[in-house]
Motif scaffolding. Structure first.
Motif, PDB file in Angstrom:
ATOM      1  N   SER A 156       0.840  -1.199   0.000  1.00  0.00           N
ATOM      2  CA  SER A 156       0.000   0.000   0.000  1.00  0.00           C
ATOM      3  C   SER A 156       0.874   1.247   0.000  1.00  0.00           C
ATOM      4  N   LEU A 157       0.479   2.218  -0.796  1.00  0.00           N
ATOM      5  CA  LEU A 157       1.144   3.513  -0.859  1.00  0.00           C
ATOM      6  C   LEU A 157       0.052   4.537  -1.135  1.00  0.00           C
ATOM      7  N   ASP A 158      -0.191   5.433  -0.198  1.00  0.00           N
ATOM      8  CA  ASP A 158      -1.352   6.317  -0.303  1.00  0.00           C
ATOM      9  C   ASP A 158      -1.041   7.632  -0.999  1.00  0.00           C
ATOM     10  N   GLY A 159      -0.408   7.515  -2.172  1.00  0.00           N
ATOM     11  CA  GLY A 159      -0.058   8.687  -2.946  1.00  0.00           C
ATOM     12  C   GLY A 159       1.436   8.903  -2.946  1.00  0.00           C
ATOM     13  N   LEU A 160       1.880   9.987  -3.593  1.00  0.00           N
ATOM     14  CA  LEU A 160       3.289  10.350  -3.545  1.00  0.00           C
ATOM     15  C   LEU A 160       3.611  10.928  -2.164  1.00  0.00           C
ATOM     16  N   SER A 161       4.825  11.409  -1.982  1.00  0.00           N
ATOM     17  CA  SER A 161       5.344  11.682  -0.646  1.00  0.00           C
ATOM     18  C   SER A 161       4.381  12.458   0.267  1.00  0.00           C
ATOM     19  N   GLN A 162       3.939  13.632  -0.159  1.00  0.00           N
ATOM     20  CA  GLN A 162       3.097  14.452   0.713  1.00  0.00           C
ATOM     21  C   GLN A 162       1.752  13.801   0.982  1.00  0.00           C
TER      22      GLN A 162
ATOM     23  N   ASN B  35       0.923  10.539   0.790  1.00  0.00           N
ATOM     24  CA  ASN B  35       1.083   9.349   1.627  1.00  0.00           C
ATOM     25  C   ASN B  35       1.368   9.717   3.078  1.00  0.00           C
ATOM     26  N   ASN B  36       2.285  10.645   3.277  1.00  0.00           N
ATOM     27  CA  ASN B  36       2.711  10.988   4.633  1.00  0.00           C
ATOM     28  C   ASN B  36       1.674  11.777   5.420  1.00  0.00           C
TER      29      ASN B  36
END
Length: 246
Positions: free
Chosen positions: A134-140, A142-143
């Motif tokens: 799972s990865l909830d988007g690019l850096s910003q 996801n974080n």
């Protein structure tokens, strides 16, 4: 039909919840919410033991054998299953030694990927354990929602795990994304580009429907269809539960 269920005739899939704990604290996580109000929250050790796993596995394969089935599907879940990696290794070796001669076994694991090492990646490759990441988007993006228990972002840890899997020539086929109110504005076509550049074939996008009510329904639909159509151009299949009515 009911008799088939009673006899276990339809059983083909075994899910082993090898860990009740997790090193992440994603803002939308239902499992963490349930554990917080569960009697298990008081239990310090929430890891499955080999005797329990063996009992479930032997029962599972006995049912398959009884009904003359040759294919078996085993999933490792949690919490975060890699918190109990030593057990997973023992299970893989046990199944190979006792059941691989008679059954074609497909392994999958639902993991947040942060604990993947080169040793784990190589073991995945040897036993053909397919990781669902799972990865909830690019850096910003996801974080904003996918964080550790201390509130730190997880994008670097997840993409590092992806790189490790690539390095042993066992890359994932894609990843899942959860969209909430917080990261909704940050999800865009750049995520499709990220997947395409890594050679991934799919992105599964699901909505945190419990906490998405502040965003207009039309805006959600427009974004999902925009991402789906853009994915088609990039040879990345964008899907999710919302695809059923579509």
């Amino acid at each position: 039909y009911l008799q088939d269920i009673i006899e276990g005739k339809n059983i083909e899939y075994l899910s082993l919840i090898v860990s009740g704990g997790c090193n992440f604290a994603c803002t939308y996580c239902i499992a963490n919410s349930m554990l917080a109000i569960s009697p298990q929250s008081e239990t310090k050790q929430r890891l499955m033991s080999m005797p329990i796993a063996k009992k479930a596995i032997d029962f599972f394969f006995a049912k398959l054998k009884k009904h003359s089935k040759s294919k078996a599907y085993i999933n490792f879940g949690g919490g975060e299953p890699l918190l109990n990696w030593q057990l997973i290794k023992k299970i893989l070796e046990y199944c190979k030694e006792n059941y691989s001669a008679d059954f074609e076994i497909t392994y999958t694991i639902n993991t947040n990927a942060s604990l993947i090492t080169k040793e784990i990646a190589n073991t995945f490759k040897i036993f053909d354990v397919k990781p669902a990441l799972s990865l909830d988007g690019l850096s910003q993006a996801n974080n904003t929602v996918r964080i550790t228990k201390t509130g730190e972002g997880t994008f670097i840890a997840i993409t590092k795990a992806m790189d490790i899997l690539h390095s042993v020539d066992y890359p994932p086929e894609g990843f899942s994304v959860t969209v909430t109110e917080k990261n909704f504005p940050l999800i865009s076509e750049t995520l499709i580009d990220f997947a395409s550049n890594r050679g991934y074939r799919y992105i599964r996008i699901d909505l945190d429907v419990l906490h998405l009510h502040q965003i207009p329904f039309e805006s959600v639909v427009e974004k999902l269809l925009t991402l789906k159509h853009y994915g088609e151009k990039q040879n990345v299949n964008v899907s999710g539960f919302w695809e059923r009515p579509l």
